[in-house]
Motif scaffolding. Structure first.
Motif, PDB file in Angstrom:
ATOM      1  N   LEU A   6       0.833  -1.197   0.000  1.00 46.85           N
ATOM      2  CA  LEU A   6       0.000   0.000   0.000  1.00 46.85           C
ATOM      3  C   LEU A   6       0.873   1.254   0.000  1.00 46.85           C
ATOM      4  O   LEU A   6       1.777   1.381   0.840  1.00 46.85           O
ATOM      5  N   VAL A   7       0.595   2.174  -0.933  1.00 48.21           N
ATOM      6  CA  VAL A   7       1.365   3.411  -1.019  1.00 48.21           C
ATOM      7  C   VAL A   7       0.402   4.592  -1.002  1.00 48.21           C
ATOM      8  O   VAL A   7      -0.373   4.787  -1.939  1.00 48.21           O
ATOM      9  N   GLY A  31       3.203  -4.683   3.265  1.00 45.71           N
ATOM     10  CA  GLY A  31       3.961  -3.496   3.590  1.00 45.71           C
ATOM     11  C   GLY A  31       3.228  -2.226   3.214  1.00 45.71           C
ATOM     12  O   GLY A  31       2.224  -2.262   2.499  1.00 45.71           O
ATOM     13  N   GLU A  32       3.738  -1.096   3.723  1.00 46.60           N
ATOM     14  CA  GLU A  32       3.156   0.214   3.438  1.00 46.60           C
ATOM     15  C   GLU A  32       4.273   1.203   3.128  1.00 46.60           C
ATOM     16  O   GLU A  32       5.421   1.007   3.538  1.00 46.60           O
ATOM     17  N   ALA A  33       3.913   2.253   2.397  1.00 39.64           N
ATOM     18  CA  ALA A  33       4.846   3.336   2.122  1.00 39.64           C
ATOM     19  C   ALA A  33       4.067   4.643   2.082  1.00 39.64           C
ATOM     20  O   ALA A  33       2.914   4.670   1.646  1.00 39.64           O
ATOM     21  N   VAL A  40       9.377   2.753  -3.812  1.00 42.66           N
ATOM     22  CA  VAL A  40      10.380   2.088  -4.642  1.00 42.66           C
ATOM     23  C   VAL A  40      11.255   1.173  -3.791  1.00 42.66           C
ATOM     24  O   VAL A  40      11.545   0.025  -4.158  1.00 42.66           O
ATOM     25  N   ARG A  41      11.671   1.689  -2.629  1.00 39.70           N
ATOM     26  CA  ARG A  41      12.526   0.891  -1.739  1.00 39.70           C
ATOM     27  C   ARG A  41      11.798  -0.326  -1.209  1.00 39.70           C
ATOM     28  O   ARG A  41      12.330  -1.449  -1.224  1.00 39.70           O
ATOM     29  N   ARG A  42      10.543  -0.131  -0.778  1.00 39.18           N
ATOM     30  CA  ARG A  42       9.780  -1.237  -0.204  1.00 39.18           C
ATOM     31  C   ARG A  42       9.437  -2.283  -1.258  1.00 39.18           C
ATOM     32  O   ARG A  42       9.399  -3.482  -0.969  1.00 39.18           O
ATOM     33  N   TYR A  43       9.188  -1.831  -2.492  1.00 40.78           N
ATOM     34  CA  TYR A  43       8.921  -2.813  -3.543  1.00 40.78           C
ATOM     35  C   TYR A  43      10.138  -3.715  -3.744  1.00 40.78           C
ATOM     36  O   TYR A  43       9.995  -4.946  -3.854  1.00 40.78           O
ATOM     37  N   ALA A  44      11.314  -3.116  -3.794  1.00 36.10           N
ATOM     38  CA  ALA A  44      12.536  -3.902  -3.988  1.00 36.10           C
ATOM     39  C   ALA A  44      12.762  -4.887  -2.846  1.00 36.10           C
ATOM     40  O   ALA A  44      13.245  -6.006  -3.057  1.00 36.10           O
ATOM     41  N   GLU A  45      12.401  -4.489  -1.634  1.00 34.62           N
ATOM     42  CA  GLU A  45      12.582  -5.359  -0.468  1.00 34.62           C
ATOM     43  C   GLU A  45      11.574  -6.502  -0.447  1.00 34.62           C
ATOM     44  O   GLU A  45      11.918  -7.650  -0.142  1.00 34.62           O
ATOM     45  N   LEU A  46      10.318  -6.190  -0.773  1.00 36.04           N
ATOM     46  CA  LEU A  46       9.218  -7.130  -0.560  1.00 36.04           C
ATOM     47  C   LEU A  46       8.792  -7.890  -1.803  1.00 36.04           C
ATOM     48  O   LEU A  46       8.238  -8.984  -1.703  1.00 36.04           O
TER      49      LEU A  46
END
Length: 209
Positions: A6-7, A31-33, A40-46
């Motif tokens: 979720l962003v 995850g959330e942003a 962008v960072r959370r997508y790469a992590e998750l």
């Protein structure tokens, strides 16, 4: 289980979406942003199955974040969920690679269905937005095509309903078919008409002579 990121810069919106999504049996928020950089960072992590992306956020906005995510991960799926339904927001989001576009007053059941179908590979828009996309495409000076000769009668029916902006479930209900059967017909139509996504197929259907 479909994994969702979720962003949105509004914590209350994210909380409401999390509650809606996690009340289902087949969706989960991983995850959330709160802004595009974090997205962008959370997508790469998750590496979620789907990103639900707001557009107007501080710093890096949703369009730029969508573009960055799709540049690094071409198979990523981003569903825009925003307050804005005007062309100034819609077309940049599509150009960035968004796979769907809905406004925040969308019915919750419709939104959940859109999340599932976008994660499965559908290209989805609220009916009014899809109609706008088709109408704009129809204004271009492109010669009207003829239906391929090898289309079956059922495929022609499905094609006509796609051109009217109906989703898979609505087509299934109208033709008394299963949703999986409708998806098969649409896959065949994409192949036979040489179109590469649902919007282009809908435009093709609307231009038929």
């Amino acid at each position: 289980m479909i994994r969702v990121l979720l962003v949105d810069d509004q914590r209350l919106i994210r909380a409401g979406l999390r509650m809606l999504i996690e009340d289902t049996d087949d969706l989960v928020v991983v995850g959330e942003a709160a802004d595009g950089v974090e997205a962008v960072r959370r997508y790469a992590e998750l590496v979620p199955d789907l990103v639900v992306m707001d557009l107007r956020m501080p710093g890096l906005d949703g369009v730029a974040a969508t573009r960055q995510i799709l540049t690094s991960s071409p198979r990523a799926k981003v569903l825009v969920l925003t307050t804005f339904d005007d062309d100034e927001h819609l077309f940049p989001a599509l150009a960035a690679g968004a796979a769907g576009y809905f406004v925040k007053d969308t019915d919750p059941a419709v939104l959940l269905d859109a999340i599932r179908r976008t994660a499965e590979g559908d290209l989805l828009f609220s009916p009014t937005l899809l109609r706008r996309l088709i109408d704009r495409a129809l204004q271009t000076r492109i010669e009207s095509p003829s239906a391929p000769a090898d289309l079956t009668a059922r495929e022609l029916e499905v094609l006509r309903l796609v051109g009217e902006g109906h989703g898979n479930q609505a087509i299934a209900d109208r033709l008394h078919l299963g949703v999986s059967t409708v998806k098969t017909h649409i896959a065949n139509l994409l192949d036979k008409t040489g179109t590469d996504n649902r919007v282009r197929l809908a435009v093709y259907a609307s231009k038929l002579t």
